[in-house]
Design an enzyme around this catalytic site. Structure first.
Site, PDB file in Angstrom:
ATOM      1  N   LYS A   8      11.634  -7.576   4.587  1.00  0.00           N
ATOM      2  CA  LYS A   8      11.417  -6.498   3.602  1.00  0.00           C
ATOM      3  C   LYS A   8      12.408  -5.350   3.797  1.00  0.00           C
ATOM      4  O   LYS A   8      13.008  -4.881   2.841  1.00  0.00           O
ATOM      5  CB  LYS A   8       9.985  -5.945   3.712  1.00  0.00           C
ATOM      6  CG  LYS A   8       8.877  -6.966   3.534  1.00  0.00           C
ATOM      7  CD  LYS A   8       7.499  -6.324   3.599  1.00  0.00           C
ATOM      8  CE  LYS A   8       7.094  -5.772   4.936  1.00  0.00           C
ATOM      9  NZ  LYS A   8       6.925  -6.780   6.002  1.00  0.00           N
ATOM     10  N   ARG A  81      -0.405  -2.181   1.346  1.00  0.00           N
ATOM     11  CA  ARG A  81      -0.777  -3.170   2.353  1.00  0.00           C
ATOM     12  C   ARG A  81      -2.274  -3.468   2.328  1.00  0.00           C
ATOM     13  O   ARG A  81      -2.750  -4.277   3.122  1.00  0.00           O
ATOM     14  CB  ARG A  81      -0.416  -2.644   3.737  1.00  0.00           C
ATOM     15  CG  ARG A  81       0.852  -3.260   4.315  1.00  0.00           C
ATOM     16  CD  ARG A  81       1.123  -2.550   5.629  1.00  0.00           C
ATOM     17  NE  ARG A  81       1.909  -3.302   6.543  1.00  0.00           N
ATOM     18  CZ  ARG A  81       3.213  -3.053   6.781  1.00  0.00           C
ATOM     19  NH1 ARG A  81       3.847  -2.140   6.115  1.00  0.00           N
ATOM     20  NH2 ARG A  81       3.842  -3.754   7.686  1.00  0.00           N
ATOM     21  N   ARG A 120      14.599  -9.047  16.892  1.00  0.00           N
ATOM     22  CA  ARG A 120      14.870  -7.883  16.032  1.00  0.00           C
ATOM     23  C   ARG A 120      15.126  -6.606  16.849  1.00  0.00           C
ATOM     24  O   ARG A 120      14.390  -6.289  17.765  1.00  0.00           O
ATOM     25  CB  ARG A 120      13.670  -7.647  15.102  1.00  0.00           C
ATOM     26  CG  ARG A 120      13.812  -6.393  14.250  1.00  0.00           C
ATOM     27  CD  ARG A 120      12.931  -6.420  13.055  1.00  0.00           C
ATOM     28  NE  ARG A 120      11.534  -6.145  13.339  1.00  0.00           N
ATOM     29  CZ  ARG A 120      10.596  -6.134  12.397  1.00  0.00           C
ATOM     30  NH1 ARG A 120      10.905  -6.402  11.142  1.00  0.00           N
ATOM     31  NH2 ARG A 120       9.345  -5.875  12.710  1.00  0.00           N
ATOM     32  N   ARG A 151      11.139  -2.316  18.715  1.00  0.00           N
ATOM     33  CA  ARG A 151       9.938  -1.577  18.328  1.00  0.00           C
ATOM     34  C   ARG A 151       8.771  -1.921  19.247  1.00  0.00           C
ATOM     35  O   ARG A 151       8.575  -3.089  19.576  1.00  0.00           O
ATOM     36  CB  ARG A 151       9.578  -1.910  16.864  1.00  0.00           C
ATOM     37  CG  ARG A 151      10.457  -1.188  15.867  1.00  0.00           C
ATOM     38  CD  ARG A 151      10.265  -1.671  14.453  1.00  0.00           C
ATOM     39  NE  ARG A 151       8.899  -2.004  14.089  1.00  0.00           N
ATOM     40  CZ  ARG A 151       8.530  -2.407  12.875  1.00  0.00           C
ATOM     41  NH1 ARG A 151       9.435  -2.510  11.916  1.00  0.00           N
ATOM     42  NH2 ARG A 151       7.289  -2.697  12.605  1.00  0.00           N
ATOM     43  N   ARG A 162      -0.659  -8.376  14.342  1.00  0.00           N
ATOM     44  CA  ARG A 162      -0.216  -7.883  13.025  1.00  0.00           C
ATOM     45  C   ARG A 162      -0.358  -8.978  11.968  1.00  0.00           C
ATOM     46  O   ARG A 162      -0.669  -8.700  10.799  1.00  0.00           O
ATOM     47  CB  ARG A 162       1.227  -7.373  13.103  1.00  0.00           C
ATOM     48  CG  ARG A 162       1.303  -5.987  13.748  1.00  0.00           C
ATOM     49  CD  ARG A 162       2.684  -5.651  14.246  1.00  0.00           C
ATOM     50  NE  ARG A 162       3.670  -5.584  13.184  1.00  0.00           N
ATOM     51  CZ  ARG A 162       4.983  -5.676  13.392  1.00  0.00           C
ATOM     52  NH1 ARG A 162       5.468  -5.859  14.611  1.00  0.00           N
ATOM     53  NH2 ARG A 162       5.811  -5.589  12.386  1.00  0.00           N
TER      54      ARG A 162
HETATM   55  P1  AMP Z   1       6.682  -1.954   9.065  1.00  0.00           P
HETATM   56  O1  AMP Z   1       7.820  -1.111   9.482  1.00  0.00           O
HETATM   57  O2  AMP Z   1       6.557  -2.108   7.577  1.00  0.00           O
HETATM   58  O3  AMP Z   1       6.629  -3.281   9.789  1.00  0.00           O
HETATM   59  O4  AMP Z   1       5.348  -1.178   9.508  1.00  0.00           O
HETATM   60  C1  AMP Z   1       5.081  -0.922  10.880  1.00  0.00           C
HETATM   61  C2  AMP Z   1       3.658  -0.466  11.074  1.00  0.00           C
HETATM   62  O5  AMP Z   1       3.438   0.770  10.366  1.00  0.00           O
HETATM   63  C3  AMP Z   1       2.590  -1.415  10.523  1.00  0.00           C
HETATM   64  O6  AMP Z   1       2.284  -2.473  11.428  1.00  0.00           O
HETATM   65  C4  AMP Z   1       1.415  -0.441  10.357  1.00  0.00           C
HETATM   66  O7  AMP Z   1       0.861  -0.117  11.612  1.00  0.00           O
HETATM   67  C5  AMP Z   1       2.120   0.803   9.830  1.00  0.00           C
HETATM   68  N1  AMP Z   1       2.219   0.781   8.356  1.00  0.00           N
HETATM   69  C6  AMP Z   1       3.345   0.624   7.608  1.00  0.00           C
HETATM   70  N2  AMP Z   1       3.079   0.643   6.297  1.00  0.00           N
HETATM   71  C7  AMP Z   1       1.735   0.830   6.200  1.00  0.00           C
HETATM   72  C8  AMP Z   1       0.827   0.920   5.123  1.00  0.00           C
HETATM   73  N3  AMP Z   1       1.244   0.799   3.845  1.00  0.00           N
HETATM   74  N4  AMP Z   1      -0.479   1.104   5.406  1.00  0.00           N
HETATM   75  C9  AMP Z   1      -0.932   1.220   6.666  1.00  0.00           C
HETATM   76  N5  AMP Z   1      -0.137   1.131   7.752  1.00  0.00           N
HETATM   77  C10 AMP Z   1       1.189   0.936   7.528  1.00  0.00           C
END
Ligand code: AMP
Length: 207
Positions: A8, A81, A120, A151, A162
């Protein structure tokens, strides 16, 4: 949309450049809050680092201000999400007299997720995402020279959690959009270039 590691962030960054859009990654928004050292950031770190989702109300209120600050077309990366977020997004778009053009799901077989995420790395400075091959670990970002890091939520144990959260909370969002006529799936187990080509051809048809 897409599971952890689907691509993404990589694809959104390419789309932002190609179509002059505003890329809003909710993960990056949350990581920026953590980096600011605020009390809210500390609370968010506790949630994200466990691989859980931050509460819907918090996510939506953080997002609305960013959406209001731009008149450009927007790529939402990692949002919505949950079904509650999808409903809130519909309401927000209506309030701001905007439309959702297309919902793109990058579909990656789960057998690929853990290995893809293990390689990553992300740049602390510019957010560039790259994948390293074992034995060729890079220390500096090839784009800006910033520090590359893994991360804290990218460990194998966290990634598995996750994925569970993705199944429970995020896959229902697919059903929410599936009959809207705006939902499309793209195969994620292709080169980033081919995934991008597929997304662009979907978007060109929309126009
Ligand atoms: P990402 O960078 O998209 O992989 O997001 C990393 C983490 O941020 C996720 O595993 C969640 O803990 C949090 N997160 C990101 N986007 C959302 C969202 N729309 N709603 C809730 N938590 C989020």
């Amino acid at each position: 949309m897409g599971c952890p590691g689907a691509g993404k962030g990589t694809q959104s960054a390419k789309l932002q450049e190609e179509f002059h859009l505003k890329h809003i990654s909710t993960g990056d928004v949350l990581r920026a809050e953590i980096a600011s050292g605020s009390e809210l950031g500390k609370e968010i770190a506790g949630i994200i680092n466990k691989g859980n989702l931050v509460p819907d109300e918090l996510m939506i209120s953080m997002l609305e201000n960013i959406v209001k600050s731009t008149t450009k077309g927007i790529i939402f990366d990692g949002f919505p999400r949950t079904v509650a977020q999808a409903e809130a997004l519909d309401a927000m778009m209506q309030r701001l007299q905007r439309d959702i053009t297309e919902v793109i799901m990058i579909d990656l077989p789960e057998s690929e997720v853990v290995s893809r995420i293990a390689s990553r790395r992300q740049c602390r400075k510019c957010g560039e995402i790259l994948h390293v091959t074992p034995g060729t670990e890079a220390k500096a970002c090839p784009v800006c020279g910033g520090e590359l890091y893994t991360r804290p939520d990218d460990t194998e144990e966290r990634v598995k959690h996750r994925l569970e959260v993705y199944h429970t909370d995020t896959l229902p969002v697919k059903n929410y959009y599936q009959n809207s006529g705006k939902y499309v799936e793209i195969k994620g187990d292709q080169t980033p270039e081919k995934v991008f080509e597929d997304i662009v051809s979907v978007l060109k048809k929309v126009k």
